[in-house]
Scaffold this active site. Structure first.
Site, PDB file in Angstrom:
ATOM      1  N   CYS A 140      28.197  36.722  43.860  1.00  0.00           N
ATOM      2  CA  CYS A 140      29.455  36.682  43.119  1.00  0.00           C
ATOM      3  C   CYS A 140      30.390  36.982  44.011  1.00  0.00           C
ATOM      4  O   CYS A 140      30.279  37.876  45.093  1.00  0.00           O
ATOM      5  CB  CYS A 140      29.447  37.510  41.966  1.00  0.00           C
ATOM      6  SG  CYS A 140      30.999  37.477  40.964  1.00  0.00           S
ATOM      7  N   LEU A 141      31.569  36.169  44.215  1.00  0.00           N
ATOM      8  CA  LEU A 141      32.743  36.539  45.007  1.00  0.00           C
ATOM      9  C   LEU A 141      33.357  37.952  44.660  1.00  0.00           C
ATOM     10  O   LEU A 141      34.308  38.494  45.664  1.00  0.00           O
ATOM     11  CB  LEU A 141      33.933  35.478  44.874  1.00  0.00           C
ATOM     12  CG  LEU A 141      33.313  34.047  45.317  1.00  0.00           C
ATOM     13  CD1 LEU A 141      34.159  32.875  45.193  1.00  0.00           C
ATOM     14  CD2 LEU A 141      33.134  34.123  46.781  1.00  0.00           C
ATOM     15  N   GLN A 192      38.714  36.410  37.714  1.00  0.00           N
ATOM     16  CA  GLN A 192      38.533  36.997  39.099  1.00  0.00           C
ATOM     17  C   GLN A 192      39.650  36.998  39.876  1.00  0.00           C
ATOM     18  O   GLN A 192      39.743  37.587  41.037  1.00  0.00           O
ATOM     19  CB  GLN A 192      37.183  35.926  39.901  1.00  0.00           C
ATOM     20  CG  GLN A 192      35.779  36.265  39.195  1.00  0.00           C
ATOM     21  CD  GLN A 192      35.069  35.332  39.841  1.00  0.00           C
ATOM     22  OE1 GLN A 192      34.570  34.442  39.703  1.00  0.00           O
ATOM     23  NE2 GLN A 192      34.109  35.996  40.811  1.00  0.00           N
ATOM     24  N   HIS A 246      26.925  31.426  34.968  1.00  0.00           N
ATOM     25  CA  HIS A 246      27.394  32.700  35.614  1.00  0.00           C
ATOM     26  C   HIS A 246      28.942  32.763  35.484  1.00  0.00           C
ATOM     27  O   HIS A 246      29.705  33.689  35.204  1.00  0.00           O
ATOM     28  CB  HIS A 246      27.105  32.419  37.185  1.00  0.00           C
ATOM     29  CG  HIS A 246      27.803  33.467  38.029  1.00  0.00           C
ATOM     30  ND1 HIS A 246      27.000  34.319  38.675  1.00  0.00           N
ATOM     31  CD2 HIS A 246      28.993  33.754  38.290  1.00  0.00           C
ATOM     32  CE1 HIS A 246      27.670  35.274  39.642  1.00  0.00           C
ATOM     33  NE2 HIS A 246      29.003  34.914  39.174  1.00  0.00           N
ATOM     34  N   GLU A 247      29.622  31.614  35.583  1.00  0.00           N
ATOM     35  CA  GLU A 247      31.133  31.597  35.385  1.00  0.00           C
ATOM     36  C   GLU A 247      31.557  31.870  33.830  1.00  0.00           C
ATOM     37  O   GLU A 247      32.574  32.432  33.531  1.00  0.00           O
ATOM     38  CB  GLU A 247      31.742  30.232  35.869  1.00  0.00           C
ATOM     39  CG  GLU A 247      31.504  29.658  37.356  1.00  0.00           C
ATOM     40  CD  GLU A 247      31.714  31.019  38.487  1.00  0.00           C
ATOM     41  OE1 GLU A 247      32.729  31.681  38.041  1.00  0.00           O
ATOM     42  OE2 GLU A 247      31.092  31.106  39.224  1.00  0.00           O
ATOM     43  N   HIS A 262      31.683  35.399  33.166  1.00  0.00           N
ATOM     44  CA  HIS A 262      32.857  35.971  33.579  1.00  0.00           C
ATOM     45  C   HIS A 262      33.938  35.997  32.356  1.00  0.00           C
ATOM     46  O   HIS A 262      34.714  36.818  32.207  1.00  0.00           O
ATOM     47  CB  HIS A 262      33.517  35.258  34.902  1.00  0.00           C
ATOM     48  CG  HIS A 262      32.784  36.119  36.131  1.00  0.00           C
ATOM     49  ND1 HIS A 262      32.939  37.057  36.701  1.00  0.00           N
ATOM     50  CD2 HIS A 262      32.404  35.028  37.302  1.00  0.00           C
ATOM     51  CE1 HIS A 262      32.342  37.325  37.893  1.00  0.00           C
ATOM     52  NE2 HIS A 262      31.949  36.024  38.126  1.00  0.00           N
ATOM     53  N   GLY A 314      31.813  28.542  42.539  1.00  0.00           N
ATOM     54  CA  GLY A 314      32.424  28.849  41.518  1.00  0.00           C
ATOM     55  C   GLY A 314      33.268  29.917  41.340  1.00  0.00           C
ATOM     56  O   GLY A 314      33.121  30.860  42.053  1.00  0.00           O
TER      57      GLY A 314
HETATM   58 ZN    ZN Z   1      30.821  35.848  39.887  1.00  0.00          ZN
END
Ligand code: ZN
Length: 161
Positions: free
Chosen positions: A91-92, A48, A133-134, A137, A43
């Site tokens: 998380c990226l 991000q 989670h997304e 953000h 995701g």
């Molecule tokens: Zn993340």
């Protein structure tokens, strides 16, 4: 299509609340999917990559099967009322950190797709976790914000932030 640079926590843009999407995001969504697959993620949310709008992409099963990308524009969720579950998240934007996060086990998700069609779906399992989670953000929250103060401190120290 191109791979975009991914912001890393504690970049302040990861703590901002994003604005609703109003224009065409086809190009951005395609770039975000390229970026997500390139980074081996499941995701990726627009903030991000430094775009402060309510858009994310996800594909929870591509590592195990065929790609099935979903683009969610202006998503909303209603959490279930029947309990929360623990699950591991990465998380990226926080590479190298994995945390156990407590979240509702299933959610009703509403979103608009790239064709302008509104969808509503009940999601469970990892998809429910990924959506939450997304969506976090888009509200300026990362996994650190979902942890106990003790666990947050421990993982932040491990991250080196
Ligand atoms: Zn993340």
């Amino acid at each position: 299509m191109s791979v975009l640079p991914i912001l890393r926590w504690p970049d302040p843009r990861l703590s901002e609340v994003c604005a609703p999407v109003t224009g065409d995001v086809r190009g951005l969504a395609a770039d975000m999917l390229d970026t997500m697959y390139d980074a081996k993620g499941r995701g990726l949310a627009a903030p991000q990559v430094g775009r402060m709008i309510r858009l994310f992409v996800m594909d929870v099963g591509w590592k195990e099967g065929a790609p099935d990308p979903i683009v969610m524009i202006n998503p909303e969720i209603d959490p279930s009322l029947d309990g929360t579950v623990w699950g591991q998240e990465a998380c990226l934007s926080i590479p190298g950190v994995a945390a156990e996060v407590l979240r509702p086990g299933h959610v009703t998700v509403r979103w608009t797709d790239l064709e302008g069609v509104r969808h509503e779906e009940v999601m469970t399992g990892f998809a429910a976790r990924c959506v939450q989670h997304e969506l976090d953000h888009l509200d300026g929250l990362v996994i650190f914000d979902r942890l106990s103060p003790e666990m947050r401190k421990e993982l932040e120290n491990a991250y080196g932030g």
